[in-house]
Design an enzyme around this catalytic site. Sequence first.
Site, mmCIF file in Angstrom:
data_model
loop_
_atom_site.group_PDB
_atom_site.id
_atom_site.type_symbol
_atom_site.label_atom_id
_atom_site.label_comp_id
_atom_site.label_asym_id
_atom_site.label_seq_id
_atom_site.Cartn_x
_atom_site.Cartn_y
_atom_site.Cartn_z
ATOM 1 N N HIS A 127 0.827 -1.224 0.000
ATOM 2 C CA HIS A 127 0.000 0.000 0.000
ATOM 3 C C HIS A 127 0.851 1.259 0.000
ATOM 4 O O HIS A 127 1.616 1.501 0.929
ATOM 5 C CB HIS A 127 -0.921 0.001 1.219
ATOM 6 C CG HIS A 127 -2.008 1.027 1.134
ATOM 7 N ND1 HIS A 127 -2.997 0.996 0.178
ATOM 8 C CD2 HIS A 127 -2.263 2.136 1.873
ATOM 9 C CE1 HIS A 127 -3.818 2.014 0.345
ATOM 10 N NE2 HIS A 127 -3.393 2.742 1.363
ATOM 11 N N GLN A 137 2.395 11.263 -0.919
ATOM 12 C CA GLN A 137 2.354 11.632 0.499
ATOM 13 C C GLN A 137 3.741 11.629 1.150
ATOM 14 O O GLN A 137 3.930 12.214 2.214
ATOM 15 C CB GLN A 137 1.381 10.728 1.263
ATOM 16 C CG GLN A 137 -0.071 11.030 0.875
ATOM 17 C CD GLN A 137 -1.097 10.117 1.531
ATOM 18 O OE1 GLN A 137 -0.784 9.385 2.462
ATOM 19 N NE2 GLN A 137 -2.329 10.160 1.023
ATOM 20 N N ARG A 142 -16.852 4.835 1.353
ATOM 21 C CA ARG A 142 -17.330 6.224 1.337
ATOM 22 C C ARG A 142 -17.378 6.766 -0.087
ATOM 23 O O ARG A 142 -18.172 7.620 -0.415
ATOM 24 C CB ARG A 142 -16.374 7.111 2.155
ATOM 25 C CG ARG A 142 -16.401 6.870 3.634
ATOM 26 C CD ARG A 142 -15.326 7.682 4.333
ATOM 27 N NE ARG A 142 -14.094 6.945 4.499
ATOM 28 C CZ ARG A 142 -12.878 7.388 4.181
ATOM 29 N NH1 ARG A 142 -12.705 8.590 3.674
ATOM 30 N NH2 ARG A 142 -11.826 6.639 4.388
ATOM 31 N N HIS A 176 -6.012 -1.514 5.800
ATOM 32 C CA HIS A 176 -6.251 -1.109 7.194
ATOM 33 C C HIS A 176 -7.137 -2.120 7.933
ATOM 34 O O HIS A 176 -6.677 -2.728 8.888
ATOM 35 C CB HIS A 176 -6.771 0.330 7.345
ATOM 36 C CG HIS A 176 -5.908 1.326 6.648
ATOM 37 N ND1 HIS A 176 -4.550 1.388 6.865
ATOM 38 C CD2 HIS A 176 -6.181 2.261 5.686
ATOM 39 C CE1 HIS A 176 -4.025 2.320 6.083
ATOM 40 N NE2 HIS A 176 -4.983 2.869 5.355
ATOM 41 N N ASP A 218 2.211 3.012 2.990
ATOM 42 C CA ASP A 218 1.090 3.944 2.932
ATOM 43 C C ASP A 218 1.503 5.414 2.807
ATOM 44 O O ASP A 218 1.826 5.871 1.724
ATOM 45 C CB ASP A 218 0.188 3.690 4.160
ATOM 46 C CG ASP A 218 -1.142 4.426 4.092
ATOM 47 O OD1 ASP A 218 -1.352 5.206 3.157
ATOM 48 O OD2 ASP A 218 -1.983 4.228 4.989
HETATM 49 C C1 NGQ Z 1 -5.845 8.324 1.539
HETATM 50 N N1 NGQ Z 1 -5.024 7.573 3.659
HETATM 51 O O1 NGQ Z 1 -6.657 8.107 0.660
HETATM 52 O O2 NGQ Z 1 -4.730 8.784 1.275
HETATM 53 C C2 NGQ Z 1 -6.200 7.989 2.960
HETATM 54 C C3 NGQ Z 1 -6.801 9.172 3.631
HETATM 55 C C4 NGQ Z 1 -9.265 9.038 3.162
HETATM 56 C C5 NGQ Z 1 -5.131 6.695 4.656
HETATM 57 N N2 NGQ Z 1 -6.276 6.158 4.851
HETATM 58 C C6 NGQ Z 1 -7.985 9.758 2.965
HETATM 59 N N3 NGQ Z 1 -4.118 6.385 5.397
HETATM 60 O O3 NGQ Z 1 -9.296 7.888 3.599
HETATM 61 O O4 NGQ Z 1 -10.296 9.651 2.855
HETATM 62 ZN ZN ZN Z 2 -4.238 4.486 1.784
#
Ligand code: NGQ
Ligand code: ZN
Length: 458
Positions: A57, A62, A211, A275, A326
């Site tokens: 992942h 980031q 979501r 996760h 991640d």
């Molecule tokens: C992401 N990151 O998509 O980069 C997500 C955060 C979200 C992590 N979950 C944003 N670590 O889930 O809406």
């Molecule tokens: Zn992620």
Amino acid sequence: MTRQVYFAEQALFPQGWKTNVRIEVENGLIHSLSSDASPEGATLLSGPTLPSLANLHSHAFQRAMAGMAEVSLNPNDSFWSWRDLMYKMVHKLTPDDVRIIATQLYIDMLKAGYTQVAEFNYLHHDPKGQTYHQLNEMGLQLAQAGDQAGLGVTLLPVLYSHSGFGGQAPNEGQARFINSTEQYLALHQASQDSLAGHKLHKMGVCFHSLRAVTQGQIQEVMAELGQASNKTMPIHIHIAEQQKEVRDSVAFSGQRPVQWLANEIGLDERWCLVHATHLDQNEVTAIAKSGAVAGLCPTTEANLGDGIFPGVDYIAQGGRWGIGSDSHVSLSLVEELRTLEYSQRFRDEQRNRLYKEGEHHVGDYLFQAARQGGNQACQVNLGLEIGNRADFMVLDNRHPFIAASKNEDLLNRWLFATNENLIRHVYVAGNQVINDFKHQAEAQSNLEFTALLKRLFN
Ligand code: NGQ
Ligand code: ZN
């Protein structure tokens, strides 16, 4: 045909350590393997030799903000306030920037012993939300970064359409991510076309989260991309990382995220549930039984305050898992695996939590399980077995803990008692990409990455 022959006094097989191992490589694949063999004519590997791992992942961009969100802006700083900062940075990045960040990141991944990465890419459009001339512009930049570093990318173009359960309209910060199902399928096809036949890169299917997509969208994409010849493409999704996400899921459908996915879509070995932090007992069993991989990202999950994965129960039921870096606050599989085990110890107030019947050495269990789960989720086969890609790494045997350990103690010494990077050499498809801790492209990459960071943050 290219042919290489290597010899290691000590090498880690899926079944454990063997001595005096001869590894013959043809066209990047392991052609033959023998133990108690002769070193004649072989290139000598200078220390214990292990397979490298697949990192399941990554959001490459980031890396540019790693360590920049550790400032308390409000007493309730959370995952969601971190996400606001992340959206602010996303807005500024050009395709060239993404390639520069990813190139530096992928060099650092190789140094850390990862030779394949699943790139969960949802950054598709320009800051106004307009598609680039090339539909898969960002995917091309990521693949190019992989080529410059010499690391395999399992590209996961992400379907992202909504801001919350039940198809809520996206918010402003998400403009660069948004596609309809139709646009996504076109993007996916363009990505498949551009990576077709590539030696190291692979493709998968990806939904950002429950979501961000509706049930109808998941079904439509699965019907298109989950068919016949593509049936083995991995399918990744973020799931149940935050309690708020679980509450919103229950409010929307009456079911928790994993419960919903298992019941309404179905889980199998293609799935990587990234996760999967918040699970009840039934959900633990559902994932473990399905053969899906839990995509654990211990240092990011710690950094974002996600919660603790129910690893002990999950592993007792045969659950599969792998490691992702991640948000890239750490590029160390030592730190990932150690954080995972220690999270279980903190919760249970006990020691030696993660192991299995027949493998009571925690470090050995962790390393082999992460290897298998990473392989499954990234669609690669890393490990010393005939037919696999010839990816491996050599630990620094000048370190006393490496030089003096018996086979059965070596991984525990390395994973639980060292901090400095001890991965001295790394090979991908038979070719050396890290030599004595160095990558041939690192000087140039450092310069470009430094200039970019100054532009973004000064
Ligand atoms: C992401 N990151 O998509 O980069 C997500 C955060 C979200 C992590 N979950 C944003 N670590 O889930 O809406
Ligand atoms: Zn992620």
